[in-house]
Design an enzyme around this catalytic site. Structure first.
Site, PDB file in Angstrom:
ATOM      1  N   PHE A   1      60.218  90.452 -18.115  1.00  0.00           N
ATOM      2  CA  PHE A   1      61.127  90.993 -19.125  1.00  0.00           C
ATOM      3  C   PHE A   1      60.846  92.500 -19.191  1.00  0.00           C
ATOM      4  CE2 PHE A   1      62.436  92.040 -23.459  1.00  0.00           C
ATOM      5  CZ  PHE A   1      63.680  91.461 -23.495  1.00  0.00           C
TER       6      PHE A   1
ATOM      7  N   ASP B   1      52.239  86.976 -20.142  1.00  0.00           N
ATOM      8  CA  ASP B   1      53.277  86.920 -21.171  1.00  0.00           C
ATOM      9  C   ASP B   1      53.779  85.471 -21.182  1.00  0.00           C
ATOM     10  OD1 ASP B   1      55.562  86.962 -22.726  1.00  0.00           O
ATOM     11  OD2 ASP B   1      56.206  88.933 -22.033  1.00  0.00           O
TER      12      ASP B   1
ATOM     13  N   TYR C   1      59.483  83.639 -31.897  1.00  0.00           N
ATOM     14  CA  TYR C   1      60.832  83.391 -32.412  1.00  0.00           C
ATOM     15  C   TYR C   1      61.673  82.532 -31.480  1.00  0.00           C
ATOM     16  CZ  TYR C   1      61.312  87.857 -29.805  1.00  0.00           C
ATOM     17  OH  TYR C   1      61.238  88.853 -28.871  1.00  0.00           O
ATOM     18  N   LYS C   2      61.083  82.109 -30.332  1.00  0.00           N
ATOM     19  CA  LYS C   2      61.845  81.262 -29.414  1.00  0.00           C
ATOM     20  C   LYS C   2      61.537  79.793 -29.730  1.00  0.00           C
ATOM     21  CE  LYS C   2      61.452  84.866 -25.875  1.00  0.00           C
ATOM     22  NZ  LYS C   2      62.805  85.414 -25.915  1.00  0.00           N
TER      23      LYS C   2
ATOM     24  N   ARG D   1      72.611  81.500 -19.412  1.00  0.00           N
ATOM     25  CA  ARG D   1      71.375  80.756 -19.723  1.00  0.00           C
ATOM     26  C   ARG D   1      71.648  79.738 -20.822  1.00  0.00           C
ATOM     27  NH1 ARG D   1      66.446  84.526 -21.489  1.00  0.00           N
ATOM     28  NH2 ARG D   1      67.833  84.712 -23.272  1.00  0.00           N
TER      29      ARG D   1
HETATM   30  C1  LIG Z   1      59.119  87.403 -21.657  1.00  0.00           C
HETATM   31  C2  LIG Z   1      59.430  88.267 -22.844  1.00  0.00           C
HETATM   32  N1  LIG Z   1      58.529  89.154 -23.275  1.00  0.00           N
HETATM   33  C3  LIG Z   1      58.782  89.935 -24.350  1.00  0.00           C
HETATM   34  C4  LIG Z   1      59.977  89.850 -25.032  1.00  0.00           C
HETATM   35  C5  LIG Z   1      60.320  90.716 -26.195  1.00  0.00           C
HETATM   36  O1  LIG Z   1      59.233  91.315 -26.815  1.00  0.00           O
HETATM   37  P1  LIG Z   1      59.370  91.821 -28.313  1.00  0.00           P
HETATM   38  O2  LIG Z   1      59.257  90.610 -29.178  1.00  0.00           O
HETATM   39  O3  LIG Z   1      58.275  92.795 -28.490  1.00  0.00           O
HETATM   40  O4  LIG Z   1      60.718  92.420 -28.484  1.00  0.00           O
HETATM   41  C6  LIG Z   1      60.933  88.917 -24.618  1.00  0.00           C
HETATM   42  C7  LIG Z   1      62.216  88.815 -25.350  1.00  0.00           C
HETATM   43  O5  LIG Z   1      63.031  87.992 -25.162  1.00  0.00           O
HETATM   44  C8  LIG Z   1      60.653  88.128 -23.493  1.00  0.00           C
HETATM   45  O6  LIG Z   1      61.567  87.255 -23.056  1.00  0.00           O
END
Ligand SMILES: Cc1ncc(COP(=O)(O)O)c(C=O)c1O
Length: 404
Positions: free
Chosen positions: A123, A192, A217-218, A364
């Site tokens: 990401f 991540d 939040y997912k 998606r």
């Molecule tokens: C793999 C991944 N990392 C990080 C983020 C976003 O990070 P943040 O919560 O700091 O905006 C996302 C957002 O969808 C994501 O899919």
């Protein structure tokens, strides 16, 4: 092709069927975007109201002690630790994924010389933060294709940033294999796990991972912008320093002595005062996972995927499934390729099937086993089939690159 009776039979045998009613989902919507923003658990709305009215409104500042607000980041971290397969005291809920990435990359690379590398298809926030960390530390920075990551984990690399489940395709990396390679070359990986936690079974202790971040939040349904989390294996905690020396990370926060001494444990990765309303919403949403066996949840995700994939293949020859079919090689969403994916997703949202679009050509659909039934998948794929067969998506206007 599977039909409604097949889906209904799967629903009758579904061990997670009772969870659906615990979410406040609107009528007439099939929500296939829980991989981006998880749905609202009903009890979260009630907890937020109680926290606002009673803990904040009536008890005011006394709640820092009475309601133990102060320890919320650790307490919630311990709940998340169970989903990661690590121990209490190794995870803390705090800040955003981007900020936590910065803290862990700086901390990991700060202990050794060498380059910082990042998977090119992370990401984007991961690659932006990694590159900036390299610039601040005066280190070389390299982007590496996911397929080349094993070979890229060599001795001159101080830290590597890798996403386990790809945000576009849902392809899943092998944590144990990459950690094995990293260990041999003295490199540290910052994982991540934003698209993994609450979706795929994780056992970071078994797989040898020592650093990870992810959002809440997912699949954890913590709410828009919910606090993220970070994991540092206990053996490393005293060796790594956070680049943000805030008072919540001090060994004795209330000493107010003007001398920064990092806490001896995971608390050293806290910065300043934490967002209590959001943290307590997340704490409540995590109660949903108390009785969830992640292997069984994953088994339902696999069934939802197989149903979705079989129907799309039968109904929509013009859509290509990009997500690996082998369950061991993927996460819990399905990605479909079409040059006009943006128009197709917009046409579907107009018809109550909410998925999302990732530029330039990916549609998606999140398969969240706590909120979805097999019948939902059947209806949703039926609507996708209708939109494709009728060509209704062609009527969606796009102006200046954006759908209107
Ligand atoms: C793999 C991944 N990392 C990080 C983020 C976003 O990070 P943040 O919560 O700091 O905006 C996302 C957002 O969808 C994501 O899919």
């Amino acid at each position: 092709m599977p039909t409604l009776p097949d889906a209904e039979a799967l629903d009758r045998a579904d061990p997670f069927a009772e969870f659906r009613d615990r979410f406040a989902l609107p009528e007439g919507v099939i929500y296939l975007d829980g991989n981006s923003l998880g749905a609202l658990p009903r009890s979260v709305a009630a907890r937020l109201e109680a926290v606002a009215r009673h803990e904040w409104g009536e008890r005011l500042i006394r709640s820092w002690n009475e309601a133990d607000w102060w320890n919320a980041p650790r307490r919630i971290g311990d709940r998340i630790a169970r989903l990661l397969g690590v121990s209490d005291g190794e995870v803390i809920a705090t800040d955003s994924t981007s900020v936590n990435l910065f803290k862990l990359i700086m901390a990991a690379a700060g202990t050794r010389d060498g380059a910082i590398i990042a998977e090119a298809d992370n990401f984007p926030t991961d690659t932006y933060v990694a590159e900036e960390a390299a610039r601040l530390l005066g280190r070389p920075f390299r982007l590496v294709a996911g397929s080349g990551m094993v070979d890229a984990l060599v001795a001159d690399v101080a830290a590597a940033v890798i996403t386990q489940v790809n945000y576009r395709t849902a392809a899943r990396a092998d944590i144990a294999a990459l950690e094995e390679r990293a260990r041999r070359h003295g490199t540290r990986i910052v994982w991540d796990l934003s698209h993994s936690i609450g979706a795929v079974p994780l056992d970071l202790a078994r797989d040898g991972a020592s650093l990870a971040v992810g959002c809440s939040y997912k699949y954890l349904n913590g709410g828009p912008g919910a606090p993220a989390w970070l994991y540092v294996a206990s053996a490393l905690q005293a060796k790594l320093r956070s680049p943000i020396a805030g008072w919540w990370g001090h060994a004795d926060a209330f000493a107010f002595d003007g001398q920064y001494r990092p806490a001896p444990d995971i608390a050293r990765f806290l910065g300043g005062t934490q967002p209590m309303l959001s943290l307590l919403a997340l704490e409540e949403s995590l109660t949903l996972f108390e009785r969830v066996d992640m292997d069984r949840l994953w088994a339902k995700s696999v069934r939802l995927f197989d149903l979705f994939a079989a129907r799309i293949e039968a109904l929509c020859p013009e859509l290509t499934i990009l997500t690996p079919r082998d369950p061991a090689l993927r996460g819990s969403h399905i990605a479909l390729h079409h040059p006009d994916a943006q128009r197709i997703i917009t046409a579907l949202i107009e018809r109550g099937v909410i998925g999302d679009y990732r530029a330039p050509d990916i549609a998606r659909f999140g398969l969240t086993p706590l909120t979805l039934s097999h019948a939902d998948i059947l209806y949703a794929t039926g609507i996708i089939g209708d939109v494709m067969a009728s060509g209704a998506w062609r009527d969606v206007a796009i102006e200046g690159g954006r759908v209107t």
